[in-house]
Design a protein around this motif. Structure first.
Motif, PDB file in Angstrom:
ATOM      1  N   LEU A  31      13.204 -17.046   7.724  1.00  0.00           N
ATOM      2  CA  LEU A  31      13.321 -15.600   7.650  1.00  0.00           C
ATOM      3  C   LEU A  31      14.704 -15.142   8.096  1.00  0.00           C
ATOM      4  CD1 LEU A  31      12.058 -12.830   7.155  1.00  0.00           C
ATOM      5  CD2 LEU A  31      11.239 -12.869   9.528  1.00  0.00           C
ATOM      6  N   ARG A  32      15.221 -15.755   9.163  1.00  0.00           N
ATOM      7  CA  ARG A  32      16.550 -15.378   9.650  1.00  0.00           C
ATOM      8  C   ARG A  32      17.622 -15.726   8.617  1.00  0.00           C
ATOM      9  NH1 ARG A  32      19.092 -11.636  11.319  1.00  0.00           N
ATOM     10  NH2 ARG A  32      21.124 -12.107  12.190  1.00  0.00           N
ATOM     11  N   LYS A  33      17.495 -16.895   7.993  1.00  0.00           N
ATOM     12  CA  LYS A  33      18.428 -17.271   6.935  1.00  0.00           C
ATOM     13  C   LYS A  33      18.367 -16.283   5.780  1.00  0.00           C
ATOM     14  CE  LYS A  33      18.379 -22.288   7.711  1.00  0.00           C
ATOM     15  NZ  LYS A  33      18.049 -23.594   7.078  1.00  0.00           N
ATOM     16  N   PHE A  34      17.146 -15.871   5.432  1.00  0.00           N
ATOM     17  CA  PHE A  34      16.960 -14.921   4.336  1.00  0.00           C
ATOM     18  C   PHE A  34      17.633 -13.595   4.663  1.00  0.00           C
ATOM     19  CE2 PHE A  34      14.799 -11.557   2.081  1.00  0.00           C
ATOM     20  CZ  PHE A  34      14.642 -12.070   0.804  1.00  0.00           C
ATOM     21  N   GLN A  35      17.509 -13.139   5.897  1.00  0.00           N
ATOM     22  CA  GLN A  35      18.112 -11.864   6.296  1.00  0.00           C
ATOM     23  C   GLN A  35      19.630 -11.903   6.143  1.00  0.00           C
ATOM     24  OE1 GLN A  35      15.708 -11.791  10.169  1.00  0.00           O
ATOM     25  NE2 GLN A  35      16.050  -9.620   9.820  1.00  0.00           N
ATOM     26  N   GLU A  36      20.251 -12.984   6.580  1.00  0.00           N
ATOM     27  CA  GLU A  36      21.703 -13.085   6.465  1.00  0.00           C
ATOM     28  C   GLU A  36      22.140 -13.173   5.011  1.00  0.00           C
ATOM     29  OE1 GLU A  36      23.759 -15.877   8.839  1.00  0.00           O
ATOM     30  OE2 GLU A  36      22.763 -15.300  10.704  1.00  0.00           O
ATOM     31  N   ALA A  37      21.409 -13.962   4.213  1.00  0.00           N
ATOM     32  CA  ALA A  37      21.745 -14.065   2.794  1.00  0.00           C
ATOM     33  C   ALA A  37      21.579 -12.716   2.107  1.00  0.00           C
ATOM     34  CB  ALA A  37      20.863 -15.113   2.120  1.00  0.00           C
ATOM     35  N   PHE A  38      20.563 -11.959   2.509  1.00  0.00           N
ATOM     36  CA  PHE A  38      20.343 -10.630   1.936  1.00  0.00           C
ATOM     37  C   PHE A  38      21.502  -9.698   2.257  1.00  0.00           C
ATOM     38  CE2 PHE A  38      18.935  -6.248   2.494  1.00  0.00           C
ATOM     39  CZ  PHE A  38      18.421  -5.970   1.228  1.00  0.00           C
ATOM     40  N   TRP A  39      21.988  -9.742   3.491  1.00  0.00           N
ATOM     41  CA  TRP A  39      23.099  -8.863   3.874  1.00  0.00           C
ATOM     42  C   TRP A  39      24.356  -9.205   3.078  1.00  0.00           C
ATOM     43  CZ3 TRP A  39      25.165  -4.661   5.172  1.00  0.00           C
ATOM     44  CH2 TRP A  39      26.456  -4.592   5.690  1.00  0.00           C
ATOM     45  N   ARG A  40      24.672 -10.490   2.975  1.00  0.00           N
ATOM     46  CA  ARG A  40      25.848 -10.884   2.209  1.00  0.00           C
ATOM     47  C   ARG A  40      25.673 -10.535   0.734  1.00  0.00           C
ATOM     48  NH1 ARG A  40      25.944 -14.857   6.313  1.00  0.00           N
ATOM     49  NH2 ARG A  40      28.037 -15.141   7.183  1.00  0.00           N
ATOM     50  N   PHE A  41      24.475 -10.774   0.205  1.00  0.00           N
ATOM     51  CA  PHE A  41      24.208 -10.408  -1.187  1.00  0.00           C
ATOM     52  C   PHE A  41      24.408  -8.913  -1.400  1.00  0.00           C
ATOM     53  CE2 PHE A  41      20.965  -8.470  -3.930  1.00  0.00           C
ATOM     54  CZ  PHE A  41      21.337  -8.975  -5.160  1.00  0.00           C
ATOM     55  N   SER A  42      23.894  -8.117  -0.496  1.00  0.00           N
ATOM     56  CA  SER A  42      24.002  -6.659  -0.625  1.00  0.00           C
ATOM     57  C   SER A  42      25.464  -6.213  -0.604  1.00  0.00           C
ATOM     58  CB  SER A  42      23.229  -5.968   0.498  1.00  0.00           C
ATOM     59  OG  SER A  42      21.871  -6.336   0.482  1.00  0.00           O
ATOM     60  N   LYS A  82      20.368 -18.388  -2.824  1.00  0.00           N
ATOM     61  CA  LYS A  82      19.900 -18.799  -1.499  1.00  0.00           C
ATOM     62  C   LYS A  82      18.607 -18.077  -1.125  1.00  0.00           C
ATOM     63  CE  LYS A  82      24.405 -19.837   0.615  1.00  0.00           C
ATOM     64  NZ  LYS A  82      25.323 -19.450   1.709  1.00  0.00           N
ATOM     65  N   MET A  83      18.558 -16.783  -1.392  1.00  0.00           N
ATOM     66  CA  MET A  83      17.377 -15.997  -1.038  1.00  0.00           C
ATOM     67  C   MET A  83      16.130 -16.543  -1.729  1.00  0.00           C
ATOM     68  SD  MET A  83      19.203 -12.262  -1.293  1.00  0.00           S
ATOM     69  CE  MET A  83      17.646 -11.384  -1.454  1.00  0.00           C
ATOM     70  N   PHE A  84      16.238 -16.832  -3.019  1.00  0.00           N
ATOM     71  CA  PHE A  84      15.071 -17.345  -3.741  1.00  0.00           C
ATOM     72  C   PHE A  84      14.797 -18.808  -3.395  1.00  0.00           C
ATOM     73  CE2 PHE A  84      15.931 -13.606  -6.338  1.00  0.00           C
ATOM     74  CZ  PHE A  84      14.639 -13.135  -6.543  1.00  0.00           C
ATOM     75  N   ASN A  85      15.812 -19.522  -2.940  1.00  0.00           N
ATOM     76  CA  ASN A  85      15.584 -20.882  -2.460  1.00  0.00           C
ATOM     77  C   ASN A  85      14.751 -20.862  -1.183  1.00  0.00           C
ATOM     78  OD1 ASN A  85      16.006 -23.787  -2.238  1.00  0.00           O
ATOM     79  ND2 ASN A  85      17.412 -23.289  -0.580  1.00  0.00           N
ATOM     80  N   TYR A  86      15.046 -19.916  -0.286  1.00  0.00           N
ATOM     81  CA  TYR A  86      14.264 -19.784   0.939  1.00  0.00           C
ATOM     82  C   TYR A  86      12.823 -19.377   0.628  1.00  0.00           C
ATOM     83  CZ  TYR A  86      18.884 -19.760   3.132  1.00  0.00           C
ATOM     84  OH  TYR A  86      20.158 -20.093   3.534  1.00  0.00           O
ATOM     85  N   ALA A  87      12.641 -18.605  -0.453  1.00  0.00           N
ATOM     86  CA  ALA A  87      11.295 -18.175  -0.853  1.00  0.00           C
ATOM     87  C   ALA A  87      10.584 -19.235  -1.679  1.00  0.00           C
ATOM     88  CB  ALA A  87      11.378 -16.884  -1.641  1.00  0.00           C
ATOM     89  N   ARG A  88      11.267 -20.353  -1.969  1.00  0.00           N
ATOM     90  CA  ARG A  88      10.726 -21.463  -2.759  1.00  0.00           C
ATOM     91  C   ARG A  88      10.391 -21.038  -4.194  1.00  0.00           C
ATOM     92  NH1 ARG A  88       9.953 -25.758   0.508  1.00  0.00           N
ATOM     93  NH2 ARG A  88       9.735 -25.366   2.753  1.00  0.00           N
ATOM     94  N   TRP A  89      11.157 -20.132  -4.728  1.00  0.00           N
ATOM     95  CA  TRP A  89      11.081 -19.783  -6.146  1.00  0.00           C
ATOM     96  C   TRP A  89      12.079 -20.688  -6.871  1.00  0.00           C
ATOM     97  CZ3 TRP A  89       9.836 -14.235  -7.964  1.00  0.00           C
ATOM     98  CH2 TRP A  89       8.829 -13.688  -7.171  1.00  0.00           C
TER      99      TRP A  89
END
Length: 356
Positions: A130-141, A271-278
């Motif tokens: 979840l923490r990795k996803f949050q950081e990837a989301f911020w950079r993506f945004s 990265k975000m979808f990798n963390y979600a296993r999509w």
């Protein structure tokens, strides 16, 4: 000493063509020029971005992660033990069996409890998905917003289509409000990343950020120095953008920023979808990122931007200033790193296609 160093640093022959002085860059006749002291504003802008990041990660990234099926895993903290903590930090995170037995005797506990303590302590060092996803989301945004806004700022500018226009009228090119905010946001973003290095997830030094410019030998061959690698990276990015601001290479600088950000948000999305296993979505996004990377950094950057910085200035001045060699040297190093990252990406694509 500081006064002497300051006068050397701002010597006109370093920054601008011959027969030009800093007095020529006073705003006049509806001409507005970038001023070095304006860069101080990037520090408060960085804190504004940190506030935006806090709210976006908490109120947007977390609900999105839950919608994608990412759960927040709470790790159990080990019992406080000064002896084991000191050994963990100073000696080894994975002690051998004989070392564990010695520590068990020293702490007057069983071997099983020591093994359990070290296992839990190591787990605390691993960031949650979840923490990795949050950081990837911020950079993506940020990269996505920067790419969209950059295109809006640039699409109607003549130098976006004719690279020769970046030098027409140089160095007396007026600063546009869009260029000011584009630079301030980008430099502020890298300051914010620098401020949060101590609390952000520790990544391998081989993770490809946008602008590794100097200290590349140290970064590549000392992967354990993750913290220092990112310090060098962020300071180099800030230094290059700040230097281009002071030398009024703003037109070229905005093009360099735009070329880099347009590929980066695809990687963060993957990265975000990798963390979600999509897996299928992640693979598709990574392929799009690879295409964008090769177009922008292997084709456009050397044959469009480097051509403008290395070759075209010779038509406007027969006496290149020191800044010409300084900035082009860093841009050439950057292109070398593009080739290095391109080689790694090609290896991944080769495995993906032929080895599934």
């Amino acid at each position: 000493i500081l006064k002497t160093l300051n006068s050397w640093f701002w010597w006109e022959n370093i920054w601008m063509p011959i027969n030009c002085t800093w007095a020529d860059f006073v705003d006049r006749d509806k001409l507005v020029f970038p001023k070095p002291h304006q860069l101080y504003a990037t520090i408060p802008y960085a804190f504004v971005l940190l506030i935006i990041r806090f709210f976006s990660e908490r109120y947007v990234a977390i609900p999105l992660a839950k919608a994608l099926g990412i759960k927040n895993v709470r790790r159990v903290k080990p019992q406080p033990n000064p002896v084991l903590e000191s050994y963990f930090r100073e000696c080894s995170r994975q002690p051998s069996q004989s070392e564990i037995q010695g520590l068990a005797k020293k702490c007057n506990c069983t071997v099983h409890l020591v093994e359990k303590w070290f296992r839990r302590r190591r787990n605390l060092e691993i960031p949650t998905v979840l923490r990795k996803f949050q950081e990837a989301f911020w950079r993506f945004s940020f990269y996505l917003t920067s790419s969209i806004v950059g295109f809006i700022f640039l699409y109607d500018k003549p130098w976006f289509y004719d690279i020769w226009q970046t030098w027409v009228g140089y160095p007396f090119q007026t600063l546009l409000p869009s260029q000011y905010w584009y630079y301030m946001a980008e430099i502020g973003f890298y300051w914010s990343l620098l401020f949060t290095l101590g609390i952000d997830n520790k990544r391998k030094a081989s993770d490809p950020p946008g602008l590794y410019l100097i200290g590349f030998t140290f970064i590549f061959f000392c992967p354990s120095q993750d913290f220092m690698a990112h310090v060098v990276h962020h300071l180099a990015a800030i230094g290059l953008m700040s230097g281009s601001w002071c030398g009024n290479y703003v037109r070229l600088g905005t093009l360099v920023i735009f070329v880099h950000d347009t590929a980066d948000f695809w990687l963060e999305a993957a990265k975000m979808f990798n963390y979600a296993r999509w897996e299928k979505t992640c693979n598709m996004l990574f392929i799009i990122f690879s295409i964008a990377f090769f177009i922008t950094r292997i084709i456009l950057f050397p044959f469009w931007i480097l051509r403008a910085t290395l070759y075209q200035p010779t038509y406007y001045s027969t006496t290149p200033v020191i800044a010409y060699f300084l900035f082009n040297g860093m841009l050439l190093v950057l292109q070398g790193l593009h080739l290095y990252w391109g080689y790694l990406i090609f290896k991944i694509l080769k495995r993906f296609v032929f080895l599934k």
